[in-house]
Write a protein that holds these residues in place. Sequence first.
Motif, PDB file in Angstrom:
ATOM      1  N   PRO A 301     104.025  64.851 112.086  1.00  0.00           N
ATOM      2  CA  PRO A 301     103.480  64.129 110.925  1.00  0.00           C
ATOM      3  C   PRO A 301     103.236  65.037 109.732  1.00  0.00           C
ATOM      4  N   MET A 302     102.824  66.277 110.014  1.00  0.00           N
ATOM      5  CA  MET A 302     102.581  67.194 108.900  1.00  0.00           C
ATOM      6  C   MET A 302     103.878  67.477 108.146  1.00  0.00           C
ATOM      7  N   ALA A 303     104.979  67.684 108.869  1.00  0.00           N
ATOM      8  CA  ALA A 303     106.267  67.954 108.218  1.00  0.00           C
ATOM      9  C   ALA A 303     106.722  66.740 107.391  1.00  0.00           C
ATOM     10  N   LEU A 304     106.517  65.551 107.961  1.00  0.00           N
ATOM     11  CA  LEU A 304     106.897  64.351 107.204  1.00  0.00           C
ATOM     12  C   LEU A 304     106.054  64.207 105.941  1.00  0.00           C
ATOM     13  N   GLY A 305     104.731  64.436 106.063  1.00  0.00           N
ATOM     14  CA  GLY A 305     103.875  64.346 104.894  1.00  0.00           C
ATOM     15  C   GLY A 305     104.229  65.376 103.842  1.00  0.00           C
ATOM     16  N   LEU A 306     104.560  66.582 104.302  1.00  0.00           N
ATOM     17  CA  LEU A 306     104.950  67.633 103.369  1.00  0.00           C
ATOM     18  C   LEU A 306     106.212  67.257 102.608  1.00  0.00           C
ATOM     19  N   MET A 307     107.154  66.622 103.309  1.00  0.00           N
ATOM     20  CA  MET A 307     108.394  66.208 102.643  1.00  0.00           C
ATOM     21  C   MET A 307     108.113  65.102 101.613  1.00  0.00           C
ATOM     22  N   VAL A 308     107.231  64.168 101.975  1.00  0.00           N
ATOM     23  CA  VAL A 308     106.901  63.100 101.030  1.00  0.00           C
ATOM     24  C   VAL A 308     106.206  63.658  99.803  1.00  0.00           C
ATOM     25  N   ILE A 309     105.238  64.553 100.020  1.00  0.00           N
ATOM     26  CA  ILE A 309     104.511  65.142  98.886  1.00  0.00           C
ATOM     27  C   ILE A 309     105.452  65.945  97.996  1.00  0.00           C
ATOM     28  N   SER A 310     106.373  66.703  98.611  1.00  0.00           N
ATOM     29  CA  SER A 310     107.300  67.512  97.820  1.00  0.00           C
ATOM     30  C   SER A 310     108.275  66.647  97.030  1.00  0.00           C
ATOM     31  N   ALA A 311     108.500  65.405  97.459  1.00  0.00           N
ATOM     32  CA  ALA A 311     109.361  64.491  96.701  1.00  0.00           C
ATOM     33  C   ALA A 311     108.591  63.780  95.598  1.00  0.00           C
ATOM     34  N   VAL A 312     107.323  63.417  95.861  1.00  0.00           N
ATOM     35  CA  VAL A 312     106.529  62.670  94.891  1.00  0.00           C
ATOM     36  C   VAL A 312     106.101  63.548  93.726  1.00  0.00           C
ATOM     37  N   LEU A 313     105.755  64.801  94.001  1.00  0.00           N
ATOM     38  CA  LEU A 313     105.260  65.685  92.943  1.00  0.00           C
ATOM     39  C   LEU A 313     106.283  65.882  91.813  1.00  0.00           C
ATOM     40  N   PRO A 314     107.564  66.204  92.090  1.00  0.00           N
ATOM     41  CA  PRO A 314     108.521  66.318  90.974  1.00  0.00           C
ATOM     42  C   PRO A 314     108.684  65.007  90.210  1.00  0.00           C
ATOM     43  N   PHE A 315     108.723  63.881  90.943  1.00  0.00           N
ATOM     44  CA  PHE A 315     108.876  62.594  90.278  1.00  0.00           C
ATOM     45  C   PHE A 315     107.696  62.319  89.351  1.00  0.00           C
ATOM     46  N   TRP A 316     106.479  62.607  89.820  1.00  0.00           N
ATOM     47  CA  TRP A 316     105.288  62.418  88.990  1.00  0.00           C
ATOM     48  C   TRP A 316     105.324  63.329  87.778  1.00  0.00           C
ATOM     49  N   TYR A 317     105.767  64.554  87.947  1.00  0.00           N
ATOM     50  CA  TYR A 317     105.833  65.513  86.838  1.00  0.00           C
ATOM     51  C   TYR A 317     106.831  65.035  85.780  1.00  0.00           C
ATOM     52  N   PHE A 318     107.997  64.545  86.218  1.00  0.00           N
ATOM     53  CA  PHE A 318     109.006  64.056  85.272  1.00  0.00           C
ATOM     54  C   PHE A 318     108.487  62.846  84.481  1.00  0.00           C
ATOM     55  N   LYS A 319     107.783  61.936  85.173  1.00  0.00           N
ATOM     56  CA  LYS A 319     107.261  60.772  84.491  1.00  0.00           C
ATOM     57  C   LYS A 319     106.197  61.162  83.461  1.00  0.00           C
ATOM     58  N   ARG A 320     105.357  62.133  83.808  1.00  0.00           N
ATOM     59  CA  ARG A 320     104.306  62.556  82.887  1.00  0.00           C
ATOM     60  C   ARG A 320     104.888  63.230  81.657  1.00  0.00           C
TER      61      ARG A 320
END
Length: 324
Positions: A301-320
């Motif tokens: 679960p930690m690896a899956l969460g890390l992958m999700v967070i690493s995908a969401v952070l760039p997307f959030w940065y681009f939108k901002r």
Amino acid sequence: MIKAFAVESGRLRPVDDLLQHKDEVVWADLLAPSKAEEALIEAWVGVGIPTREEMEEIEISSRLYVENGALFMTATLPAQTDSDEPLMSPVTFALAGNRLITVRYHEPRAFQTFPMRSEKVATGCVDGQTILMGLLEAIVDRLADVLERVGRDIDALSQDIFQSAETKAFKRDRNFQRVLQTIGRKEGLASDIRDSLMTLQRLSGFLGNAFVQDKNSKDLRARVKVLTRDVMSLTDHVSFLSQKITFLLDATLGMINIEQNGIIKIFSVAAVVFLPPTLVASIYGMNFDVMPELNWAFGYPMALGLMVISAVLPFWYFKRRGWL
């Protein structure tokens, strides 16, 4: 085919047999004449009729000249102007004394409307010169009508480009293809009209000089001047339309580039978003003996969460930053 007309009370009257009424006929209209018909007209007016090959020559000396006292003037006129693919062909106007001879191999609209109107309404036709002026004015009026239609079509095309209601990309692509085809047809039509107006401008100048030298009536010289000004104004207008068509072409290509850049941006963002999760998955896919996370109960679960967070952070940065 020969269409002959006589003048009666300022109106044109069709004549069935040219030979029987050769003294009354003032206008002979030759449509795709045969050799026998050309010989008949030459014997009637006493001057040679240019062949189709001679009419198609582009040098001015072959289109505007005087022979045996007769004026020969050739202009390129469009037919089938209701479509975007007009038929362009030369038309020769021969003015021999008080008689007018026209030679053509297609059907410009003015050669249909002018005789019909002159049969019903007194248009001031008294001889070949006044018939020539009336016919040239009808031709210019027809070209003006065509340019008005082209202008309306260009305005509608501009709205299709800049105010498109389509939201789906594949439908917009089809619209852009149709727009490019329409722009090409409108540019071809405008170019043909410009060429026709150039030949008419030369013709009116030649005719005006001939009328001045022959000391024709002031009314005829004034009508030639008005005709020349009308042709020049239409030439300026068709140049404006050509510039507008060029602008619409550039705008359409720019819109296509914007669409393509938007598609490329989507793929670029997708690649950047999925790059960090791919990195995480690659790290935990390595076959090393000592990897503490492999034995953890919550390692997966930690690896899956890390992958999700690493995908969401760039997307959030681009939108901002406003990049999406």
